[in-house]
Design a protein around this motif. Structure first.
Motif, PDB file in Angstrom:
ATOM      1  N   LYS A 283     -45.343   3.795  -7.149  1.00 41.79           N
ATOM      2  CA  LYS A 283     -45.389   2.887  -6.004  1.00 41.79           C
ATOM      3  C   LYS A 283     -46.793   2.358  -5.757  1.00 41.79           C
ATOM      4  O   LYS A 283     -46.970   1.225  -5.349  1.00 41.79           O
ATOM      5  N   LYS A 284     -47.805   3.191  -6.028  1.00 41.57           N
ATOM      6  CA  LYS A 284     -49.184   2.748  -5.810  1.00 41.57           C
ATOM      7  C   LYS A 284     -49.577   1.669  -6.803  1.00 41.57           C
ATOM      8  O   LYS A 284     -50.494   0.908  -6.561  1.00 41.57           O
ATOM      9  N   ASP A 285     -48.897   1.609  -7.949  1.00 41.20           N
ATOM     10  CA  ASP A 285     -49.187   0.602  -8.957  1.00 41.20           C
ATOM     11  C   ASP A 285     -48.471  -0.722  -8.675  1.00 41.20           C
ATOM     12  O   ASP A 285     -48.757  -1.713  -9.321  1.00 41.20           O
ATOM     13  N   LEU A 286     -47.544  -0.712  -7.744  1.00 39.95           N
ATOM     14  CA  LEU A 286     -46.813  -1.932  -7.424  1.00 39.95           C
ATOM     15  C   LEU A 286     -47.735  -2.951  -6.783  1.00 39.95           C
ATOM     16  O   LEU A 286     -48.576  -2.615  -5.950  1.00 39.95           O
ATOM     17  N   SER A 287     -47.543  -4.190  -7.169  1.00 39.99           N
ATOM     18  CA  SER A 287     -48.277  -5.251  -6.489  1.00 39.99           C
ATOM     19  C   SER A 287     -47.574  -5.538  -5.168  1.00 39.99           C
ATOM     20  O   SER A 287     -46.423  -5.111  -4.940  1.00 39.99           O
TER      21      SER A 287
ATOM     22  N   ILE B 175     -42.579  -6.436  -2.056  1.00 46.29           N
ATOM     23  CA  ILE B 175     -41.790  -7.322  -1.200  1.00 46.29           C
ATOM     24  C   ILE B 175     -40.464  -7.667  -1.866  1.00 46.29           C
ATOM     25  O   ILE B 175     -39.414  -7.690  -1.214  1.00 46.29           O
ATOM     26  N   ALA B 176     -40.500  -7.921  -3.173  1.00 47.12           N
ATOM     27  CA  ALA B 176     -39.268  -8.234  -3.902  1.00 47.12           C
ATOM     28  C   ALA B 176     -38.284  -7.064  -3.839  1.00 47.12           C
ATOM     29  O   ALA B 176     -37.081  -7.262  -3.649  1.00 47.12           O
ATOM     30  N   THR B 177     -38.794  -5.853  -3.969  1.00 47.24           N
ATOM     31  CA  THR B 177     -37.939  -4.662  -3.900  1.00 47.24           C
ATOM     32  C   THR B 177     -37.359  -4.507  -2.498  1.00 47.24           C
ATOM     33  O   THR B 177     -36.174  -4.192  -2.341  1.00 47.24           O
ATOM     34  N   ILE B 178     -38.177  -4.747  -1.482  1.00 46.98           N
ATOM     35  CA  ILE B 178     -37.687  -4.689  -0.099  1.00 46.98           C
ATOM     36  C   ILE B 178     -36.582  -5.724   0.101  1.00 46.98           C
ATOM     37  O   ILE B 178     -35.548  -5.426   0.709  1.00 46.98           O
ATOM     38  N   ASP B 179     -36.784  -6.926  -0.424  1.00 50.58           N
ATOM     39  CA  ASP B 179     -35.759  -7.974  -0.318  1.00 50.58           C
ATOM     40  C   ASP B 179     -34.449  -7.546  -0.983  1.00 50.58           C
ATOM     41  O   ASP B 179     -33.364  -7.781  -0.437  1.00 50.58           O
TER      42      ASP B 179
ATOM     43  N   LEU C 271     -42.941  -0.697   2.828  1.00 49.79           N
ATOM     44  CA  LEU C 271     -43.558  -1.420   3.943  1.00 49.79           C
ATOM     45  C   LEU C 271     -44.925  -0.833   4.274  1.00 49.79           C
ATOM     46  O   LEU C 271     -45.877  -1.572   4.547  1.00 49.79           O
ATOM     47  N   LYS C 272     -45.046   0.483   4.233  1.00 46.68           N
ATOM     48  CA  LYS C 272     -46.345   1.127   4.461  1.00 46.68           C
ATOM     49  C   LYS C 272     -47.347   0.698   3.397  1.00 46.68           C
ATOM     50  O   LYS C 272     -48.510   0.412   3.697  1.00 46.68           O
ATOM     51  N   LEU C 273     -46.894   0.664   2.148  1.00 51.02           N
ATOM     52  CA  LEU C 273     -47.749   0.242   1.049  1.00 51.02           C
ATOM     53  C   LEU C 273     -48.233  -1.194   1.276  1.00 51.02           C
ATOM     54  O   LEU C 273     -49.428  -1.490   1.146  1.00 51.02           O
ATOM     55  N   CYS C 274     -47.323  -2.089   1.651  1.00 53.37           N
ATOM     56  CA  CYS C 274     -47.668  -3.487   1.900  1.00 53.37           C
ATOM     57  C   CYS C 274     -48.648  -3.613   3.070  1.00 53.37           C
ATOM     58  O   CYS C 274     -49.617  -4.374   2.996  1.00 53.37           O
ATOM     59  N   LYS C 275     -48.398  -2.863   4.111  1.00 54.61           N
ATOM     60  CA  LYS C 275     -49.283  -2.908   5.280  1.00 54.61           C
ATOM     61  C   LYS C 275     -50.685  -2.467   4.886  1.00 54.61           C
ATOM     62  O   LYS C 275     -51.678  -3.071   5.293  1.00 54.61           O
ATOM     63  N   GLY C 276     -50.786  -1.420   4.081  1.00 48.02           N
ATOM     64  CA  GLY C 276     -52.083  -0.936   3.615  1.00 48.02           C
ATOM     65  C   GLY C 276     -52.800  -1.975   2.766  1.00 48.02           C
ATOM     66  O   GLY C 276     -54.004  -2.196   2.914  1.00 48.02           O
TER      67      GLY C 276
END
Length: 69
Positions: free
Chosen positions: A3-7, A12-16, A43-48
């Motif tokens: 997950k940390k390697d995700l852009s 966002i695509a996975t959340i969608d 969402l936490k990852l994106c917020k960070g």
């Protein structure tokens, strides 16, 4: 890929995708709980990532101001 390697875009695509699965009722109750947990972590990852990007931009703008004076 962890997950940390995700852009940001990949997260966002996975959340969608998860939201679409929830909205269409494709998930059973057991899957629903796991997908909601996964979405929460993303969402936490994106917020960070957004927070770090904001701080980097602020730093660059301050440096630009300092160099202009």
């Amino acid at each position: 890929m962890t997950k940390k390697d995700l852009s940001y875009s990949e997260a966002i695509a996975t959340i969608d995708e998860i939201l679409q699965q929830i909205e269409t009722g494709e998930l059973d109750v057991d899957e629903l709980a796991e997908k909601v947990k996964q979405a929460s972590e993303l969402l936490k990852l994106c917020k960070g990532k957004l927070f770090r990007t904001e701080k980097e931009i602020e730093k660059v703008l301050k440096e630009m101001e300092t160099n202009e004076n």
